[in-house]
Design a protein around this motif. Structure first.
Motif, PDB file in Angstrom:
ATOM      1  N   ARG A   1      40.097  35.822  32.657  1.00 28.10           N
ATOM      2  CA  ARG A   1      41.406  35.522  33.527  1.00 28.10           C
ATOM      3  C   ARG A   1      41.113  34.077  34.007  1.00 28.10           C
ATOM      4  N   LEU A   2      40.012  33.743  34.588  1.00 33.31           N
ATOM      5  CA  LEU A   2      39.813  32.531  35.151  1.00 33.31           C
ATOM      6  C   LEU A   2      39.675  31.448  34.070  1.00 33.31           C
ATOM      7  N   CYS A   3      39.471  31.883  32.827  1.00 30.28           N
ATOM      8  CA  CYS A   3      39.394  30.711  31.838  1.00 30.28           C
ATOM      9  C   CYS A   3      40.725  30.577  31.540  1.00 30.28           C
ATOM     10  N   VAL A   4      41.658  31.540  31.444  1.00 31.80           N
ATOM     11  CA  VAL A   4      43.129  31.112  31.240  1.00 31.80           C
ATOM     12  C   VAL A   4      43.730  30.192  32.303  1.00 31.80           C
ATOM     13  N   VAL A   5      43.121  30.441  33.519  1.00 30.22           N
ATOM     14  CA  VAL A   5      43.773  29.508  34.778  1.00 30.22           C
ATOM     15  C   VAL A   5      43.121  28.113  34.349  1.00 30.22           C
ATOM     16  N   GLU A   6      41.809  27.994  34.044  1.00 32.73           N
ATOM     17  CA  GLU A   6      41.252  26.856  33.438  1.00 32.73           C
ATOM     18  C   GLU A   6      41.965  25.980  32.650  1.00 32.73           C
ATOM     19  N   THR A   7      42.489  26.613  31.692  1.00 29.34           N
ATOM     20  CA  THR A   7      43.341  26.210  30.417  1.00 29.34           C
ATOM     21  C   THR A   7      44.523  25.619  31.164  1.00 29.34           C
ATOM     22  N   VAL A   8      45.190  26.322  32.008  1.00 28.20           N
ATOM     23  CA  VAL A   8      46.415  25.754  32.676  1.00 28.20           C
ATOM     24  C   VAL A   8      46.022  24.668  33.494  1.00 28.20           C
ATOM     25  N   LEU A   9      44.790  24.582  34.380  1.00 25.69           N
ATOM     26  CA  LEU A   9      44.509  23.274  35.106  1.00 25.69           C
ATOM     27  C   LEU A   9      44.221  22.215  34.092  1.00 25.69           C
ATOM     28  N   LEU A  10      43.652  22.475  33.221  1.00 21.93           N
ATOM     29  CA  LEU A  10      43.359  21.227  31.990  1.00 21.93           C
ATOM     30  C   LEU A  10      44.605  20.807  31.562  1.00 21.93           C
ATOM     31  N   ALA A  11      45.632  21.553  31.124  1.00 20.82           N
ATOM     32  CA  ALA A  11      46.944  21.142  30.586  1.00 20.82           C
ATOM     33  C   ALA A  11      47.578  20.541  31.830  1.00 20.82           C
ATOM     34  N   GLY A  12      47.407  20.800  33.199  1.00 19.23           N
ATOM     35  CA  GLY A  12      47.974  19.861  34.099  1.00 19.23           C
ATOM     36  C   GLY A  12      47.258  18.746  34.233  1.00 19.23           C
ATOM     37  N   VAL A  13      46.002  18.700  34.041  1.00 19.56           N
ATOM     38  CA  VAL A  13      45.251  17.232  34.117  1.00 19.56           C
ATOM     39  C   VAL A  13      45.923  16.333  33.006  1.00 19.56           C
TER      40      VAL A  13
ATOM     41  N   LEU B   1      36.732  31.127  25.811  1.00 17.97           N
ATOM     42  CA  LEU B   1      37.697  32.423  25.769  1.00 17.97           C
ATOM     43  C   LEU B   1      37.484  33.086  24.579  1.00 17.97           C
ATOM     44  N   ARG B   2      37.380  32.637  23.377  1.00 16.97           N
ATOM     45  CA  ARG B   2      36.975  33.418  22.245  1.00 16.97           C
ATOM     46  C   ARG B   2      35.582  34.400  22.398  1.00 16.97           C
ATOM     47  N   GLY B   3      34.778  33.662  22.794  1.00 17.25           N
ATOM     48  CA  GLY B   3      33.387  34.379  22.919  1.00 17.25           C
ATOM     49  C   GLY B   3      33.443  35.510  24.111  1.00 17.25           C
ATOM     50  N   ILE B   4      34.099  35.086  25.177  1.00 21.22           N
ATOM     51  CA  ILE B   4      34.433  36.196  26.425  1.00 21.22           C
ATOM     52  C   ILE B   4      34.809  37.683  25.611  1.00 21.22           C
ATOM     53  N   ARG B   5      36.156  37.090  24.801  1.00 20.88           N
ATOM     54  CA  ARG B   5      36.635  38.130  24.149  1.00 20.88           C
ATOM     55  C   ARG B   5      35.789  38.984  23.190  1.00 20.88           C
ATOM     56  N   LYS B   6      35.137  38.369  22.600  1.00 18.99           N
ATOM     57  CA  LYS B   6      34.241  38.937  21.720  1.00 18.99           C
ATOM     58  C   LYS B   6      33.159  39.695  22.377  1.00 18.99           C
ATOM     59  N   ASP B   7      32.649  39.612  23.859  1.00 21.54           N
ATOM     60  CA  ASP B   7      31.802  40.317  24.280  1.00 21.54           C
ATOM     61  C   ASP B   7      32.554  41.493  24.938  1.00 21.54           C
ATOM     62  N   ILE B   8      33.876  41.285  25.248  1.00 18.98           N
ATOM     63  CA  ILE B   8      34.514  42.356  25.939  1.00 18.98           C
ATOM     64  C   ILE B   8      34.680  43.491  24.794  1.00 18.98           C
ATOM     65  N   LEU B   9      35.126  43.027  23.464  1.00 17.28           N
ATOM     66  CA  LEU B   9      35.454  43.977  22.660  1.00 17.28           C
ATOM     67  C   LEU B   9      34.069  44.571  22.077  1.00 17.28           C
ATOM     68  N   LEU B  10      32.923  44.052  21.982  1.00 16.63           N
ATOM     69  CA  LEU B  10      31.687  44.547  21.826  1.00 16.63           C
ATOM     70  C   LEU B  10      31.330  45.870  22.718  1.00 16.63           C
ATOM     71  N   LEU B  11      31.543  45.503  24.052  1.00 20.03           N
ATOM     72  CA  LEU B  11      31.311  46.505  25.075  1.00 20.03           C
ATOM     73  C   LEU B  11      32.142  47.632  24.823  1.00 20.03           C
TER      74      LEU B  11
ATOM     75  N   LEU C   1      36.104  25.156  39.011  1.00 18.09           N
ATOM     76  CA  LEU C   1      36.522  26.846  38.332  1.00 18.09           C
ATOM     77  C   LEU C   1      35.377  26.817  37.277  1.00 18.09           C
ATOM     78  N   ALA C   2      35.295  25.734  36.356  1.00 20.15           N
ATOM     79  CA  ALA C   2      34.530  26.000  35.256  1.00 20.15           C
ATOM     80  C   ALA C   2      33.130  26.330  35.722  1.00 20.15           C
ATOM     81  N   LEU C   3      32.600  25.645  36.791  1.00 21.00           N
ATOM     82  CA  LEU C   3      31.481  26.153  37.375  1.00 21.00           C
ATOM     83  C   LEU C   3      31.321  27.654  37.928  1.00 21.00           C
TER      84      LEU C   3
END
Length: 154
Positions: free
Chosen positions: A82-94, A137-147, A66-68
């Motif tokens: 959204r996929l980064c949020v899912v990645e966070t859930v998967l890592l918490a599962g690990v 996630l923070r970097g993606i959020r910054k990109d979204i807000l910039l656009l 999923l990260a790739l």
């Protein structure tokens, strides 16, 4: 794509989770015997699998893939977020799977009385990956807000 800092963070997450498949996560001593916890289960000194942990392995593989995949969705920022949020859930599962196998899995080996155990550096990779995922996630959020701010100017 790769010049964005969040892509580098996600690449580090994919590398760290991929390394977890190859490295032992913990070492358990019982008398004169030693067992190792890997992503696939408990192995004895000869390397034979004594107790399987395929749920842990599947979660690690899913997190790495999923990260790739998320790296290459740089044009679809909301989906990437959204996929980064899912990645966070998967890592918490690990992390939860690791905790289960360290505490409960070692006890289920009835013929092996655990006298001492230690976690190896690979056991902490999911926690480091969680930090990198939050930074992505923070970097993606910054990109979204910039656009969005640039769209208001047009």
């Amino acid at each position: 794509m790769i010049q964005r800092i969040q892509s580098l963070y996600l690449l580090l997450v994919a590398i760290l989770t991929g390394l977890m498949l190859a490295m032992p996560l913990g070492s358990f001593l019982g008398g004169t015997e030693e067992m190792r916890l890997t992503a696939f289960g408990f192995t004895d000194a000869e390397g034979t699998l004594v107790l399987t942990a395929y749920g842990l392995a599947a979660t690690i593989v899913a997190a790495a893939l999923l990260a790739l995949v998320t790296i290459f969705l740089y044009r679809k920022r909301l989906l990437q977020f959204r996929l980064c949020v899912v990645e966070t859930v998967l890592l918490a599962g690990v992390v939860l799977f690791e905790t289960y196998y360290v505490w409960g899995g070692a006890r289920s080996l009835t013929a092996f009385a655990v006298s001492a155990w230690k976690l190896l550096p690979a056991a902490f990779f999911p926690l480091v990956s969680l930090v990198f995922t939050c930074l992505a996630l923070r970097g993606i959020r910054k990109d979204i807000l910039l656009l969005r701010s640039l769209d208001r100017l047009r």
